[in-house]
Design an enzyme around this catalytic site. Structure first.
Site, short mmCIF file in Angstrom:
data_model
loop_
_atom_site.label_atom_id
_atom_site.label_comp_id
_atom_site.label_asym_id
_atom_site.label_seq_id
_atom_site.Cartn_x
_atom_site.Cartn_y
_atom_site.Cartn_z
N ILE A 90 -12.95 0.89 -2.84
CA ILE A 90 -14.39 1.24 -2.82
C ILE A 90 -14.64 2.29 -1.74
CG2 ILE A 90 -16.73 0.37 -2.47
CD1 ILE A 90 -15.79 -2.38 -3.39
N LYS A 108 -13.30 -6.05 9.03
CA LYS A 108 -13.98 -5.11 8.13
C LYS A 108 -15.47 -5.05 8.44
CE LYS A 108 -10.66 -5.72 4.35
NZ LYS A 108 -10.30 -6.61 3.24
N ASP A 161 -9.62 -10.99 8.64
CA ASP A 161 -9.63 -9.71 7.91
C ASP A 161 -11.07 -9.28 7.60
OD1 ASP A 161 -7.94 -7.75 6.06
OD2 ASP A 161 -9.60 -8.51 4.84
N GLU A 175 -10.52 5.26 5.26
CA GLU A 175 -11.30 4.75 4.11
C GLU A 175 -10.71 3.44 3.57
OE1 GLU A 175 -14.29 6.12 2.31
OE2 GLU A 175 -13.98 4.00 2.01
N LYS A 191 -7.34 -2.13 9.32
CA LYS A 191 -8.65 -2.58 9.80
C LYS A 191 -8.56 -3.32 11.12
CE LYS A 191 -7.41 -4.36 6.15
NZ LYS A 191 -6.90 -5.28 5.17
N VAL A 231 0.84 -1.21 0.00
CA VAL A 231 0.00 0.00 0.00
C VAL A 231 0.87 1.26 0.00
CG1 VAL A 231 -1.91 1.19 1.10
CG2 VAL A 231 -1.79 -1.30 1.25
N VAL A 248 -11.43 -0.73 4.66
CA VAL A 248 -12.47 -1.68 4.20
C VAL A 248 -12.60 -1.61 2.68
CG1 VAL A 248 -14.90 -2.36 4.36
CG2 VAL A 248 -13.75 -1.39 6.36
N GLY A 268 0.17 -8.79 -4.18
CA GLY A 268 0.10 -7.78 -3.12
C GLY A 268 -1.28 -7.65 -2.48
N GLY A 310 -10.64 -1.95 0.02
CA GLY A 310 -9.65 -1.32 -0.88
C GLY A 310 -10.10 0.00 -1.47
P1 NAP Z 1 3.18 -4.92 3.73
O1 NAP Z 1 3.35 -5.07 2.27
O2 NAP Z 1 3.53 -6.03 4.64
O3 NAP Z 1 3.99 -3.61 4.17
C1 NAP Z 1 4.17 -3.23 5.49
C2 NAP Z 1 5.23 -2.14 5.54
O4 NAP Z 1 5.34 -1.68 6.89
C3 NAP Z 1 6.63 -2.60 5.12
O5 NAP Z 1 7.24 -1.61 4.34
C4 NAP Z 1 7.38 -2.74 6.46
O6 NAP Z 1 8.75 -2.42 6.37
C5 NAP Z 1 6.69 -1.71 7.31
N1 NAP Z 1 6.70 -2.08 8.73
C6 NAP Z 1 6.06 -3.11 9.31
N2 NAP Z 1 6.30 -3.12 10.64
C7 NAP Z 1 7.13 -2.08 10.89
C8 NAP Z 1 7.76 -1.57 12.05
N3 NAP Z 1 7.59 -2.14 13.22
N4 NAP Z 1 8.55 -0.47 11.93
C9 NAP Z 1 8.74 0.12 10.71
N5 NAP Z 1 8.15 -0.32 9.58
C10 NAP Z 1 7.37 -1.41 9.66
O7 NAP Z 1 1.65 -4.54 4.07
P2 NAP Z 1 0.57 -3.90 3.10
O8 NAP Z 1 -0.04 -4.97 2.27
O9 NAP Z 1 1.12 -2.71 2.44
O10 NAP Z 1 -0.56 -3.49 4.17
C11 NAP Z 1 -0.37 -2.37 5.02
C12 NAP Z 1 -1.66 -2.07 5.76
O11 NAP Z 1 -2.70 -1.80 4.81
C13 NAP Z 1 -2.21 -3.21 6.63
O12 NAP Z 1 -2.89 -2.66 7.72
C14 NAP Z 1 -3.23 -3.89 5.71
O13 NAP Z 1 -4.23 -4.58 6.40
C15 NAP Z 1 -3.79 -2.69 5.01
N6 NAP Z 1 -4.40 -2.94 3.70
C16 NAP Z 1 -3.72 -3.64 2.76
C17 NAP Z 1 -4.27 -3.80 1.51
C18 NAP Z 1 -3.57 -4.56 0.41
O14 NAP Z 1 -4.13 -4.69 -0.67
N7 NAP Z 1 -2.36 -5.06 0.62
C19 NAP Z 1 -5.53 -3.26 1.23
C20 NAP Z 1 -6.20 -2.54 2.23
C21 NAP Z 1 -5.62 -2.37 3.46
P3 NAP Z 1 9.80 -3.35 5.56
O15 NAP Z 1 9.35 -3.28 4.14
O16 NAP Z 1 11.12 -2.71 5.77
O17 NAP Z 1 9.67 -4.72 6.13
N1 HSE Z 2 -5.81 -8.70 2.50
C1 HSE Z 2 -6.90 -7.84 2.21
C2 HSE Z 2 -7.77 -8.49 1.16
C3 HSE Z 2 -6.40 -6.51 1.73
O1 HSE Z 2 -7.31 -9.43 0.51
O2 HSE Z 2 -8.91 -8.07 1.00
C4 HSE Z 2 -7.49 -5.50 1.53
O3 HSE Z 2 -8.00 -5.06 2.75
#
Ligand code: NAP
Ligand code: HSE
Length: 428
Positions: A136, A205, A201, A129, A105, A14, A132, A187, A134
């Site tokens: 939407i 949500k 998850d 926003e 979330k 993200v 929940v 991702g 992505g």
């Molecule tokens: P991710 O790819 O695992 O990225 C997490 C990032 O946070 C990484 O860059 C990591 O650093 C950093 N990080 C984690 N713990 C840390 C700490 N203690 N100190 C400093 N940096 C730290 O996760 P993501 O998929 O982007 O998701 C991030 C958030 O968005 C989560 O809450 C997830 O539920 C939410 N979300 C994700 C999506 C999706 O499609 N992926 C959609 C909606 C919401 P490093 O890279 O150096 O390890």
């Molecule tokens: N892991 C979550 C999903 C990311 O697959 O819906 C979006 O919140």
């Protein structure tokens, strides 16, 4: 021109999406927000990781003090995930009078009300926003556009990873593990994909959606949760033959201030639009007593769709510069509503049972259902597999308590080898 300095915590899926959007759509964002946004710092765990993007020297840091001790940074965007240190950092930001945008979330569904109170006390925004569905705009929809309504029902597909897996299994015959690997590579999945597979998850949500929609503070521990790890290709195939698709569904209903809250796999009639929501797409149905039925559809995960929701929240912060108390609204706590016991829920069921090939076994099973007031709408005896016959039953609407009682008795029959699966059927 106004300038604003922001910090991003996390540069994973993200975070990367947010970085790309801020750079690609710089002019649109400038015109719409009235601000030139400078990403002053990005906090990560490993500063040496190659992330496939160009970030200027000195921006990426592993030291959170460079953000929280810097009074020129006005907005903190939390994209790390998990409860701590994310919560600790968000509180630090709020107490330091920095606005907060988050996609977390797990944190908002469990501590959203307290964090909102803290944000109000300090006169800053807390927007979420992206937490929940992505891309939407569902949170904004509920908090702003639907406030004239008493919301009666929310039914949706709100996890992209599981929807991607089930789609691959249904239409391409791909195995569970391979489909999960693909979702991770794209991702979509959480850092620990158990959260997706076992529906934590989706539970978080639904907790957020139900709290906002029904105006009460929902404890996520009161949401019934069942993941997709028990869904096999056999169930998907039999469901297809019966005219259904299997989806991970989130259901929230408010019936006279009693809430029905559940997240589980469900058979959805192939004629219903939700059965055609595939891949990483999410869709949410809302029924309001004034607006009637609404459906929102879009990509529920992935760097750019999620980044879209995050950057829009940043722009909202910049536009609303005067009144955050109103907009930082985790509107739990208006009413005290109880959550219904699952045994009182009333739905149809798909049940698959492996039995020994013994005369009379089908009769004994259907008799037990009848004795427990479960009426059957279809009974199919499938081909033998490894010496066992598969029986597939569909019930009419029935109380879950009656199903449980019947299943307990059926399991005791010598001729029954295994109750292979019980999946709710959602009719609309
Ligand atoms: P991710 O790819 O695992 O990225 C997490 C990032 O946070 C990484 O860059 C990591 O650093 C950093 N990080 C984690 N713990 C840390 C700490 N203690 N100190 C400093 N940096 C730290 O996760 P993501 O998929 O982007 O998701 C991030 C958030 O968005 C989560 O809450 C997830 O539920 C939410 N979300 C994700 C999506 C999706 O499609 N992926 C959609 C909606 C919401 P490093 O890279 O150096 O390890
Ligand atoms: N892991 C979550 C999903 C990311 O697959 O819906 C979006 O919140």
């Amino acid at each position: 021109m106004n300038k604003v300095r922001i910090a991003i915590l996390g540069l994973g899926n993200v975070g990367r999406g947010v970085w790309k959007i801020l750079n690609t759509n710089k002019e649109e964002i400038l015109k719409r927000s009235g601000y030139d946004i400078e990403v002053a710092k990005i906090l990560v765990r490993d500063a040496s990781k190659d992330r496939g993007i160009q970030v200027p020297e000195g921006v990426v840091t592993t030291n959170p003090d460079e953000i929280f001790n810097d009074n020129t940074i006005k907005i903190v965007v939390e994209l790390m995930g998990g409860i701590n240190p994310a919560q600790e950092y968000i509180l630090k930001a709020i107490r330091g009078k920095k606005h907060v945008v988050t996609a977390n979330k797990a944190l908002i569904s469990t501590n959203g009300e307290a964090l909102t109170a803290e944000a109000r006390e300090h006169g800053v925004a807390l927007y979420y926003e992206a937490s929940v569905a992505g891309g939407i705009p569902i949170i904004h929809g509920i908090n702003e556009s639907l406030t004239a309504n008493k919301i009666e029902k929310i039914v949706g597909i709100i996890n992209g990873t599981t929807n991607y897996i089930l789609t691959k299994m249904t239409y391409e015959g791909v195995g569970f593990d391979e489909a999960l690997k693909e979702a991770q590579a794209k991702g979509f999945a959480e850092a620990d994909p158990t959260s997706d597979i076992e529906a934590y998850d989706a539970m978080y949500k639904l907790g957020i959606l139900a709290s906002l929609s029904f105006g009460t503070q929902v404890d996520v521990n009161n949401i019934y949760r069942e993941g997709i790890s028990n869904i096999s290709k056999t169930d998907i195939q039999y469901a297809k033959e019966l005219g259904y698709a299997i989806k991970l569904l989130a259901v929230g209903k408010d019936e006279n201030n009693k809430l029905e809250l559940r997240v589980h796999p469900a058979l959805i009639p192939s004629s219903h639009p939700l059965s055609n929501v595939n891949d990483v797409y999410n869709a949410i149905f809302i029924k309001g007593n004034a607006v009637g039925d609404l459906m929102l559809y879009g990509k529920g995960a992935g760097e750019l769709p999620t980044g879209s929701a995050v950057v829009s929240d940043i722009i909202s912060v910049l536009r609303n510069a005067s009144d955050y108390a109103e907009t930082a609204n985790y509107s739990g706590g208006y009413w005290d509503k109880k959550v219904m016991d699952m045994k009182d829920t009333f739905t149809r069921y798909y049940i698959r049972i492996s039995v020994k090939d013994i005369p009379g076994v089908l009769g004994r099973i259907t008799t037990i259902f009848g004795e427990n007031e479960v009426s059957l709408s279809s009974v199919i005896q499938k081909e033998k597999k490894e010496g066992l016959v598969q029986i597939v039953l569909l019930t009419h609407d029935t109380h879950e308590g009656n199903i449980n009682n019947a299943i307990e008795k059926i399991e005791e029959l010598n001729s029954v080898e295994k109750i292979e699966n019980i999946i709710r059927v959602e009719e609309f």
